[in-house]
Design a protein around this motif. Structure first.
Motif, PDB file in Angstrom:
ATOM      1  N   ALA A   1      37.478  15.731 -33.520  1.00  0.00           N
ATOM      2  CA  ALA A   1      37.078  14.703 -32.562  1.00  0.00           C
ATOM      3  C   ALA A   1      35.848  15.175 -31.788  1.00  0.00           C
ATOM      4  O   ALA A   1      35.826  16.280 -31.248  1.00  0.00           O
ATOM      5  N   LEU A   2      34.807  14.342 -31.746  1.00  0.00           N
ATOM      6  CA  LEU A   2      33.556  14.670 -31.063  1.00  0.00           C
ATOM      7  C   LEU A   2      33.264  13.595 -30.027  1.00  0.00           C
ATOM      8  O   LEU A   2      33.215  12.409 -30.352  1.00  0.00           O
ATOM      9  N   ILE A   3      33.091  13.996 -28.786  1.00  0.00           N
ATOM     10  CA  ILE A   3      32.826  13.033 -27.713  1.00  0.00           C
ATOM     11  C   ILE A   3      31.327  12.785 -27.588  1.00  0.00           C
ATOM     12  O   ILE A   3      30.507  13.693 -27.728  1.00  0.00           O
ATOM     13  N   ARG A   4      30.943  11.528 -27.364  1.00  0.00           N
ATOM     14  CA  ARG A   4      29.563  11.134 -27.076  1.00  0.00           C
ATOM     15  C   ARG A   4      29.584  10.343 -25.769  1.00  0.00           C
ATOM     16  O   ARG A   4      30.290   9.335 -25.654  1.00  0.00           O
ATOM     17  N   VAL A   5      28.826  10.808 -24.794  1.00  0.00           N
ATOM     18  CA  VAL A   5      28.780  10.153 -23.492  1.00  0.00           C
ATOM     19  C   VAL A   5      27.566   9.236 -23.435  1.00  0.00           C
ATOM     20  O   VAL A   5      26.450   9.634 -23.796  1.00  0.00           O
TER      21      VAL A   5
ATOM     22  N   ILE B   1      41.868  13.317 -25.259  1.00  0.00           N
ATOM     23  CA  ILE B   1      43.208  13.310 -25.862  1.00  0.00           C
ATOM     24  C   ILE B   1      43.847  11.931 -25.761  1.00  0.00           C
ATOM     25  O   ILE B   1      44.509  11.466 -26.702  1.00  0.00           O
ATOM     26  N   THR B   2      43.649  11.256 -24.635  1.00  0.00           N
ATOM     27  CA  THR B   2      44.207   9.903 -24.477  1.00  0.00           C
ATOM     28  C   THR B   2      43.638   8.956 -25.525  1.00  0.00           C
ATOM     29  O   THR B   2      44.369   8.152 -26.124  1.00  0.00           O
ATOM     30  N   GLN B   3      42.320   9.050 -25.775  1.00  0.00           N
ATOM     31  CA  GLN B   3      41.686   8.191 -26.761  1.00  0.00           C
ATOM     32  C   GLN B   3      42.184   8.524 -28.174  1.00  0.00           C
ATOM     33  O   GLN B   3      42.445   7.621 -28.976  1.00  0.00           O
ATOM     34  N   VAL B   4      42.309   9.824 -28.470  1.00  0.00           N
ATOM     35  CA  VAL B   4      42.823  10.241 -29.783  1.00  0.00           C
ATOM     36  C   VAL B   4      44.244   9.733 -29.990  1.00  0.00           C
ATOM     37  O   VAL B   4      44.613   9.248 -31.061  1.00  0.00           O
TER      38      VAL B   4
ATOM     39  N   SER C   1      41.602  17.390 -34.897  1.00  0.00           N
ATOM     40  CA  SER C   1      41.368  18.647 -34.196  1.00  0.00           C
ATOM     41  C   SER C   1      40.485  18.384 -32.969  1.00  0.00           C
ATOM     42  O   SER C   1      39.467  17.709 -33.071  1.00  0.00           O
ATOM     43  N   ILE C   2      40.896  18.925 -31.810  1.00  0.00           N
ATOM     44  CA  ILE C   2      40.180  18.698 -30.550  1.00  0.00           C
ATOM     45  C   ILE C   2      39.703  20.031 -29.985  1.00  0.00           C
ATOM     46  O   ILE C   2      40.495  20.963 -29.822  1.00  0.00           O
ATOM     47  N   ASN C   3      38.416  20.109 -29.687  1.00  0.00           N
ATOM     48  CA  ASN C   3      37.834  21.319 -29.100  1.00  0.00           C
ATOM     49  C   ASN C   3      37.901  21.193 -27.581  1.00  0.00           C
ATOM     50  O   ASN C   3      37.134  20.441 -26.975  1.00  0.00           O
TER      51      ASN C   3
ATOM     52  N   ASN D   1      53.088  15.646 -33.140  1.00  0.00           N
ATOM     53  CA  ASN D   1      52.547  16.922 -32.689  1.00  0.00           C
ATOM     54  C   ASN D   1      51.866  17.693 -33.799  1.00  0.00           C
ATOM     55  O   ASN D   1      50.825  18.325 -33.610  1.00  0.00           O
ATOM     56  N   ALA D   2      52.484  17.685 -34.977  1.00  0.00           N
ATOM     57  CA  ALA D   2      51.958  18.473 -36.091  1.00  0.00           C
ATOM     58  C   ALA D   2      50.597  17.968 -36.553  1.00  0.00           C
ATOM     59  O   ALA D   2      49.871  18.665 -37.248  1.00  0.00           O
ATOM     60  N   LYS D   3      50.246  16.730 -36.168  1.00  0.00           N
ATOM     61  CA  LYS D   3      48.964  16.158 -36.572  1.00  0.00           C
ATOM     62  C   LYS D   3      47.865  16.390 -35.542  1.00  0.00           C
ATOM     63  O   LYS D   3      46.757  15.920 -35.707  1.00  0.00           O
ATOM     64  N   LEU D   4      48.204  17.122 -34.484  1.00  0.00           N
ATOM     65  CA  LEU D   4      47.238  17.390 -33.424  1.00  0.00           C
ATOM     66  C   LEU D   4      46.963  18.889 -33.367  1.00  0.00           C
ATOM     67  O   LEU D   4      47.888  19.698 -33.281  1.00  0.00           O
ATOM     68  N   GLN D   5      45.692  19.260 -33.439  1.00  0.00           N
ATOM     69  CA  GLN D   5      45.305  20.667 -33.362  1.00  0.00           C
ATOM     70  C   GLN D   5      44.310  20.852 -32.220  1.00  0.00           C
ATOM     71  O   GLN D   5      43.619  19.925 -31.822  1.00  0.00           O
ATOM     72  N   PHE D   6      44.251  22.089 -31.721  1.00  0.00           N
ATOM     73  CA  PHE D   6      43.323  22.416 -30.652  1.00  0.00           C
ATOM     74  C   PHE D   6      42.430  23.569 -31.099  1.00  0.00           C
ATOM     75  O   PHE D   6      42.908  24.529 -31.707  1.00  0.00           O
ATOM     76  N   GLU D   7      41.152  23.458 -30.791  1.00  0.00           N
ATOM     77  CA  GLU D   7      40.199  24.492 -31.190  1.00  0.00           C
ATOM     78  C   GLU D   7      39.775  25.324 -29.986  1.00  0.00           C
ATOM     79  O   GLU D   7      39.548  24.786 -28.900  1.00  0.00           O
TER      80      GLU D   7
END
Length: 558
Positions: free
Chosen positions: A349-353, A384-387, A401-403, A428-434
């Motif tokens: 997941a990549l955020i763009r502001v 995370i809320t958006q994901v 995956s979220i950085n 949960n298993a589908k969510l990862q943190f970097e």
């Protein structure tokens, strides 16, 4: 069992040859037996013929000898045959028909029918040789097909996209403006310092005319006796560094012709690549900064800094948080492809502001700014809320995956909130943190709470920005870690850097001992991808495969 299998694979050719030789020998034995049966039938027919002609062996001996010879038999061993007997033994058989019995000699079937043995064996050997050549050709074609599948995973992806009709076709120009992605080519501005007593401007123009004929519209200005300002338009983004190195090499050769004692360190280059419409003052400042880096480095004589014209200015941390609070942001998803199959393994997941004047700004332009704990909390909560919303609205087997912002790894309030979110998500298993390698190994003790929450929630961690294999073995006790991502510095122009290849190979070997897959980021060229595949890297992401996708469902293959 594994050792036996390995031994069989290793000695496959030898085993195949032995089996073929045994089959060939068996065929010859069967053929010899069949021909011998034919000889036996001929002997029986001969005795029957003698009986019906009522010939007496004692009276009509000459006639019998002549008849026997015509049928390939002998009544007795001849002297010539005795000499030949030392090489080939004559076969003796007694043939009987009613009351008549005759003892006859004959040569073995493989001697009398030797031409047949030779012909059939040559046919078999020719057929085997032809089959082997075709098999090798098919094997080579299969390897080429697999290689193409690894090097061109986008083709497989495009076929699946067309079949499932899940990805909308977007024009490249729209992608560039929407995602802030690099264009196909950039302009290159260079500041060149050269301590050589030659006409630098004229020399550079000669260089472009003779050595770099493909460059059109190059501009050269002499700032003073030591410096040149050069502009090269429309350089492919994957060849920017190679052009700079080529310029440095050829400039050195030109100067060396006029001044023998000149060295590589006497020529320094600072470069900035940019797109059309960029602020020229900013471009000049970046090129000057790059030149300072070159001047201060004894080994690296060329440096390049990039500028994206729509991202020249940085948002302040205050502006970022205000825009996020106002929901002025959007998420993109960078797919991670498996090299062996071309399948998508997960998304980052990549955020763009959003900014009213600058458009969509990537996280790298504001994430390193100083944020308070509360601001960092707002930032990652929004992501995370958006994901979560996307994963619930579009169920998929793929992982996201979220950085996270570095401060949130040590924020207990954040992980308490994450626990509740994952409980609601039930994925949960589908969510990862970097987390970056430096942050992880520097603050392992402070990460205890975060690691416990992740382990309890059956989620996982990806260690990002891996630069060496030195600390990989220290991950042995961390079951939450499910993969490693190489740093961009290791991957960029990997095919030309043998030192980076050795580093990646060591990282892969260390990771294999822990059963951890190694992924690459920022893959831009086919050569980089092919080299990564040879080094054992499992998956990769980057502009070579795909632009970041605006909608999560666009990258899902069911």
């Amino acid at each position: 069992m594994q050792k036996t299998k390995h031994w069989l694979l290793k000695n496959f050719k030898g085993i195949s040859f032995v089996l073929f030789l045994m089959m060939l020998i068996s065929f010859n034995f069967i053929l010899n037996d069949a021909l011998h049966q034919k000889v036996h039938v001929s002997g029986q027919q001969f005795v029957k013929q003698v009986f019906e002609l009522n010939l007496s062996p004692s009276i009509n001996n000459d006639v019998l000898i002549a008849l026997a010879k015509s049928e390939g038999f002998m009544l007795e061993v001849q002297k010539s045959a005795e000499h030949f007997r030392s090489l080939v033994n004559l076969d003796r058989e007694v043939f009987t028909y009613k009351t008549l019995s005759l003892s006859l000699y004959h040569y073995p079937a493989w001697v009398t029918q030797s031409y047949l043995f030779i012909l059939l064996n040559l046919i078999i050997l020719g057929a085997v040789n032809w089959s082997y050549r075709w098999w090798r050709l098919l094997k080579v074609n299969h390897k080429v097909a697999l290689k193409n599948q690894v090097i061109h995973p986008t083709k497989t992806t495009q076929q699946k996209q067309k079949k499932t009709q899940l990805i909308k076709q977007v024009k490249s120009c729209e992608l560039s403006s929407l995602y802030g992605a690099n264009a196909v080519s950039h302009s290159l501005f260079l500041l060149i310092e050269c301590d050589c007593n030659v006409d630098k401007k004229a020399s550079f123009k000669v260089l472009i005319t003779k050595k770099l004929t493909e460059l059109k519209g190059a501009s050269v200005k002499e700032l003073n006796s030591s410096y040149l300002a050069v502009t090269l338009p429309n350089i492919p983004i994957n060849e920017l560094d190679s052009y700079i190195e080529k310029l440095h090499k050829n400039l050195f050769l030109i100067c060396q012709n006029h001044q023998k004692n000149i060295t590589h360190k006497d020529i320094k280059i600072g470069a900035c690549d940019y797109q059309i419409g960029a602020d020229q003052v900013t471009v000049y400042q970046l090129a000057k900064s790059a030149l300072v880096l070159s001047q201060s480095n004894l080994l690296q004589h060329c440096h390049r800094l990039a500028l994206n014209h729509c991202q020249e200015k940085l948002l302040s941390s205050k502006q970022v948080i205000e825009n996020i609070k106002k929901n002025k942001f959007i998420l993109f998803f960078q797919p991670l492809f498996e090299l062996s199959s071309g399948e998508i393994l997960q998304h980052e997941a990549l955020i763009r502001v959003r900014h009213s004047q600058l458009g969509l700004l990537a996280a790298r332009y504001f994430i390193k700014q100083v944020y308070s704990n509360q601001d960092a909390l707002i930032l990652d909560k929004a992501v995370i809320t958006q994901v979560k919303k996307l994963m619930l609205s579009e169920p998929s087997a793929l992982t996201v995956s979220i950085n996270l912002h570095p401060k949130n790894w040590f924020n207990n309030a954040f992980w308490e909130w994450v626990t509740n979110q994952m409980a609601e998500l039930k994925l949960n298993a589908k969510l990862q943190f970097e987390i970056s390698e430096i942050e992880f190994f520097t603050h392992r003790e402070l990460l205890t709470n975060a690691l416990n929450v992740i382990k309890k929630g059956h989620s996982h961690i990806v260690i990002d920005n891996i630069k060496s294999s030195e600390k990989v073995a220290m991950l042995v006790g961390y079951s939450q870690v499910c993969g490693l991502k190489l740093s961009y510095e290791l991957v960029h122009l990997l095919n030309e850097n043998t030192q980076n290849q050795k580093k990646i190979k060591k990282i892969v070997e260390a990771a294999n001992l822990l059963n951890l897959p190694v992924y690459a980021v920022g893959v831009e060229t086919q050569k980089e991808l092919f080299t990564l595949g040879k080094l054992g890297v499992v998956g990769a992401q980057g502009f070579y495969f795909s632009e970041p996708l605006q909608e999560f469902t666009q990258a899902v293959f069911n």
